[in-house]
Design an enzyme around this catalytic site. Structure first.
Site, PDB file in Angstrom:
ATOM      1  N   GLN A 219       0.669  -1.399   0.180  1.00 24.18           N
ATOM      2  CA  GLN A 219       0.059   0.032  -0.232  1.00 24.18           C
ATOM      3  C   GLN A 219       0.883   1.228   0.201  1.00 24.18           C
ATOM      4  O   GLN A 219       0.157   2.339  -0.131  1.00 24.18           O
ATOM      5  CB  GLN A 219      -0.828  -0.124   1.077  1.00 24.18           C
ATOM      6  CG  GLN A 219      -1.754  -1.015   1.393  1.00 24.18           C
ATOM      7  CD  GLN A 219      -2.697  -1.281   2.701  1.00 24.18           C
ATOM      8  OE1 GLN A 219      -3.383  -0.658   3.051  1.00 24.18           O
ATOM      9  NE2 GLN A 219      -1.872  -1.914   3.702  1.00 24.18           N
ATOM     10  N   ASN A 220       2.258   1.258   0.349  1.00 24.07           N
ATOM     11  CA  ASN A 220       3.035   2.322   0.117  1.00 24.07           C
ATOM     12  C   ASN A 220       3.393   2.845  -1.031  1.00 24.07           C
ATOM     13  O   ASN A 220       3.287   1.863  -2.103  1.00 24.07           O
ATOM     14  CB  ASN A 220       4.538   1.710   0.921  1.00 24.07           C
ATOM     15  CG  ASN A 220       4.084   1.303   2.293  1.00 24.07           C
ATOM     16  OD1 ASN A 220       3.015   1.499   2.967  1.00 24.07           O
ATOM     17  ND2 ASN A 220       5.152   0.676   3.051  1.00 24.07           N
TER      18      ASN A 220
ATOM     19  N   ASP B  59       6.220   4.791  -1.462  1.00 29.02           N
ATOM     20  CA  ASP B  59       7.400   5.344  -1.391  1.00 29.02           C
ATOM     21  C   ASP B  59       8.496   4.604  -2.146  1.00 29.02           C
ATOM     22  O   ASP B  59       9.797   5.006  -2.249  1.00 29.02           O
ATOM     23  CB  ASP B  59       7.733   5.405   0.001  1.00 29.02           C
ATOM     24  CG  ASP B  59       7.864   4.146   0.616  1.00 29.02           C
ATOM     25  OD1 ASP B  59       8.073   2.920   0.139  1.00 29.02           O
ATOM     26  OD2 ASP B  59       7.384   3.876   1.951  1.00 29.02           O
TER      27      ASP B  59
ATOM     28  N   HIS C 279      -1.432   1.266  -4.323  1.00 25.38           N
ATOM     29  CA  HIS C 279      -1.827   2.778  -4.121  1.00 25.38           C
ATOM     30  C   HIS C 279      -1.000   3.827  -5.058  1.00 25.38           C
ATOM     31  O   HIS C 279      -0.987   4.775  -4.823  1.00 25.38           O
ATOM     32  CB  HIS C 279      -1.902   3.244  -2.752  1.00 25.38           C
ATOM     33  CG  HIS C 279      -2.887   2.506  -1.982  1.00 25.38           C
ATOM     34  ND1 HIS C 279      -2.736   2.423  -0.229  1.00 25.38           N
ATOM     35  CD2 HIS C 279      -3.904   1.674  -2.259  1.00 25.38           C
ATOM     36  CE1 HIS C 279      -4.093   1.910  -0.084  1.00 25.38           C
ATOM     37  NE2 HIS C 279      -4.496   1.275  -1.137  1.00 25.38           N
TER      38      HIS C 279
ATOM     39  N   CYS D 218      -1.157  13.556 -16.290  1.00 23.56           N
ATOM     40  CA  CYS D 218      -2.004  14.447 -16.912  1.00 23.56           C
ATOM     41  C   CYS D 218      -3.411  13.756 -15.815  1.00 23.56           C
ATOM     42  O   CYS D 218      -3.683  12.556 -16.310  1.00 23.56           O
ATOM     43  CB  CYS D 218      -2.248  14.387 -18.148  1.00 23.56           C
ATOM     44  SG  CYS D 218      -3.363  16.036 -18.428  1.00 23.56           S
TER      45      CYS D 218
ATOM     46  N   CYS E  56      -0.073  20.493 -17.764  1.00 22.34           N
ATOM     47  CA  CYS E  56       0.182  19.575 -18.813  1.00 22.34           C
ATOM     48  C   CYS E  56       0.553  20.449 -19.851  1.00 22.34           C
ATOM     49  O   CYS E  56      -0.076  21.068 -20.587  1.00 22.34           O
ATOM     50  CB  CYS E  56      -0.782  18.547 -19.091  1.00 22.34           C
ATOM     51  SG  CYS E  56      -0.370  17.640 -20.484  1.00 22.34           S
TER      52      CYS E  56
ATOM     53  N   CYS F  86      -1.926  19.062 -22.985  1.00 21.93           N
ATOM     54  CA  CYS F  86      -3.356  19.810 -23.061  1.00 21.93           C
ATOM     55  C   CYS F  86      -3.630  20.685 -22.214  1.00 21.93           C
ATOM     56  O   CYS F  86      -4.825  21.427 -22.185  1.00 21.93           O
ATOM     57  CB  CYS F  86      -4.217  18.451 -22.990  1.00 21.93           C
ATOM     58  SG  CYS F  86      -4.131  18.154 -21.063  1.00 21.93           S
TER      59      CYS F  86
ATOM     60  N   GLY G 193       3.005  -4.277   9.182  1.00 21.16           N
ATOM     61  CA  GLY G 193       3.142  -2.845   9.217  1.00 21.16           C
ATOM     62  C   GLY G 193       1.884  -2.053   8.882  1.00 21.16           C
ATOM     63  O   GLY G 193       1.885  -0.870   8.052  1.00 21.16           O
TER      64      GLY G 193
ATOM     65  N   ASN H 207       2.951  -6.476  13.359  1.00 21.65           N
ATOM     66  CA  ASN H 207       2.643  -4.974  13.333  1.00 21.65           C
ATOM     67  C   ASN H 207       2.938  -4.630  14.963  1.00 21.65           C
ATOM     68  O   ASN H 207       3.178  -5.329  15.957  1.00 21.65           O
ATOM     69  CB  ASN H 207       1.255  -4.888  13.115  1.00 21.65           C
ATOM     70  CG  ASN H 207       0.692  -3.484  12.709  1.00 21.65           C
ATOM     71  OD1 ASN H 207       1.266  -2.887  11.784  1.00 21.65           O
ATOM     72  ND2 ASN H 207      -0.201  -2.868  13.365  1.00 21.65           N
TER      73      ASN H 207
HETATM   74  P1  OAD Z   1      -1.394   3.281   8.848  1.00 22.66           P
HETATM   75  O1  OAD Z   1      -0.762   4.562   9.346  1.00 22.66           O
HETATM   76  O2  OAD Z   1      -2.788   3.063   8.856  1.00 22.66           O
HETATM   77  O3  OAD Z   1      -0.935   1.906   9.750  1.00 22.66           O
HETATM   78  C1  OAD Z   1       0.452   1.802   9.827  1.00 22.66           C
HETATM   79  C2  OAD Z   1       0.527   0.675  11.072  1.00 22.66           C
HETATM   80  O4  OAD Z   1       1.832   0.236  11.097  1.00 22.66           O
HETATM   81  C3  OAD Z   1       0.001   1.056  12.449  1.00 22.66           C
HETATM   82  O5  OAD Z   1      -0.911   0.032  13.149  1.00 22.66           O
HETATM   83  C4  OAD Z   1       1.239   0.843  13.400  1.00 22.66           C
HETATM   84  O6  OAD Z   1       0.872   0.466  14.692  1.00 22.66           O
HETATM   85  C5  OAD Z   1       2.192   0.136  12.576  1.00 22.66           C
HETATM   86  N1  OAD Z   1       3.721   0.549  12.737  1.00 22.66           N
HETATM   87  C6  OAD Z   1       4.226   1.807  13.022  1.00 22.66           C
HETATM   88  N2  OAD Z   1       5.606   1.332  13.005  1.00 22.66           N
HETATM   89  C7  OAD Z   1       5.808   0.432  12.512  1.00 22.66           C
HETATM   90  C8  OAD Z   1       7.036  -0.645  12.717  1.00 22.66           C
HETATM   91  N3  OAD Z   1       8.072   0.127  13.098  1.00 22.66           N
HETATM   92  N4  OAD Z   1       6.857  -1.849  12.509  1.00 22.66           N
HETATM   93  C9  OAD Z   1       5.579  -2.272  12.197  1.00 22.66           C
HETATM   94  N5  OAD Z   1       4.639  -1.538  12.502  1.00 22.66           N
HETATM   95  C10 OAD Z   1       4.488  -0.370  12.529  1.00 22.66           C
HETATM   96  O7  OAD Z   1      -0.827   2.641   7.487  1.00 22.66           O
HETATM   97  P2  OAD Z   1      -1.401   1.808   6.397  1.00 22.66           P
HETATM   98  O8  OAD Z   1      -2.129   0.578   6.931  1.00 22.66           O
HETATM   99  O9  OAD Z   1      -0.455   1.388   5.291  1.00 22.66           O
HETATM  100  O10 OAD Z   1      -3.799   5.206   1.478  1.00 22.66           O
HETATM  101  O11 OAD Z   1      -2.642   2.684   5.592  1.00 22.66           O
HETATM  102  C11 OAD Z   1      -3.169   2.158   4.591  1.00 22.66           C
HETATM  103  C12 OAD Z   1      -3.505   3.378   3.690  1.00 22.66           C
HETATM  104  O12 OAD Z   1      -4.337   4.295   4.359  1.00 22.66           O
HETATM  105  C13 OAD Z   1      -2.342   4.176   2.914  1.00 22.66           C
HETATM  106  O13 OAD Z   1      -1.794   3.382   2.209  1.00 22.66           O
HETATM  107  C14 OAD Z   1      -2.884   5.363   2.748  1.00 22.66           C
HETATM  108  C15 OAD Z   1      -3.641   5.725   3.853  1.00 22.66           C
HETATM  109  O14 OAD Z   1      -4.710   6.653   3.752  1.00 22.66           O
HETATM  110  C16 OAD Z   1      -4.079   6.093   0.761  1.00 22.66           C
HETATM  111  O15 OAD Z   1      -3.561   7.311   1.029  1.00 22.66           O
HETATM  112  C17 OAD Z   1      -4.670   5.668  -0.712  1.00 22.66           C
END
Ligand code: OAD
Length: 242
Positions: A99-100, A102, A117, A125, A148, A151, A188, A214
């Site tokens: 989902q990252n 980066d 994502h 564009c 752009c 366009c 994570g 996590n």
């Molecule tokens: P979240 O910020 O919702 O969750 C990150 C999780 O990582 C949390 O449960 C933390 O406890 C855990 N965490 C933090 N540090 C950690 C570490 N060192 N080791 C292991 N776990 C750790 O992020 P996502 O679940 O990735 O989407 O969020 C999903 C989506 O929500 C993102 O891709 C983004 C966001 O809105 C969009 O922007 C479309």
């Protein structure tokens, strides 16, 4: 004590990662204390509506994220996944779904990463009929929305905003891998954002073992995981994956 997962026992492995995997690389997660959604208003900065009504606010968020991601280095969690890929037997496969946005899995050396994502590293564009191809772009747009050259429409980051669908190819590839896997490992992620948070249910419905690594217990989907390992991914993954 953390026990190793017997990776040799699985043939088709899917690893789904979230922002917690990149925390040790200095990048903010989204939720929780100090998370991006405490610093930026997601509705005003990260939705399709925001892109239409105030694209510069979207670009300010993306510029903030680009500034961090451009120079970030993969950490031992990313590297443990690469090490696993490198030691798979011919009968095994690994699909990394993230989902990252980066790009750190790829920077660490993972191959075939499915980016659900999108990617911070590219701009495209906003006009779906424009012929401009997405291009690599680490510029920061904090005072003016880029336009752009073909366009004249607004340029947008090549990422998925709230209210938008996932890239269909990425979704399909992920769904196929999840249905076929015998080990589903989520790392994570808060397991709160659809549709990524639903994949564990698909994996379990198809007979896979589901494991979560996590920092904190998930808000949802607690019961569906066979094992939950709580702690930092950069410490746990190298140990768990051996
Ligand atoms: P979240 O910020 O919702 O969750 C990150 C999780 O990582 C949390 O449960 C933390 O406890 C855990 N965490 C933090 N540090 C950690 C570490 N060192 N080791 C292991 N776990 C750790 O992020 P996502 O679940 O990735 O989407 O969020 C999903 C989506 O929500 C993102 O891709 C983004 C966001 O809105 C969009 O922007 C479309």
């Amino acid at each position: 004590m953390t026990h190793r997962i017997d990776m040799a026992a699985y043939r088709r492995i899917v690893i789904l990662t979230g922002a917690g995997v990149s925390a040790a690389s200095g990048l903010d997660t989204f939720r929780g204390h100090g998370g991006l959604w405490r610093q930026f208003d997601a509705e005003a900065c990260a939705t399709a509506t925001a892109l239409r009504t105030d694209p510069l606010r979207v670009w300010r968020l993306i510029s903030f994220m680009r500034r961090g991601a451009k120079t970030a280095k993969p950490n031992p969690a990313h590297q443990a996944i690469v090490a696993l890929e490198n030691k798979l037997r011919a009968t095994q496969s690994l699909t990394v779904v993230t989902q990252n946005i980066d790009g750190l899995h790829q920077r660490a050396g993972s191959h075939g990463v499915i980016e659900l994502h999108g990617r911070l590293s590219h701009t495209r564009c906003a006009n779906p009929r424009c012929s401009l191809k997405p291009f690599e772009d680490w510029e920061l747009y904090e005072t003016q929305t880029p336009r752009c050259e073909k366009c004249g429409a607004v340029l947008r980051p090549d990422v998925v905003l709230f209210e938008e669908l996932l890239p269909p190819d990425a979704y399909r590839a992920c769904d196929d891998a999840v249905r076929a896997c015998d080990l589903f490992l989520a790392v994570g992620t808060s397991c709160t954002v659809h549709p990524a948070c639903d994949f564990v249910f698909t994996a379990k419905d198809h007979g896979a073992t589901a494991i979560l690594v996590n920092l904190e217990p998930p808000e949802n989907a607690v019961d569906v995981f066979d094992e939950i390992h709580l702690g930092p991914a950069e410490e746990l993954l190298p140990a768990l994956l051996g």
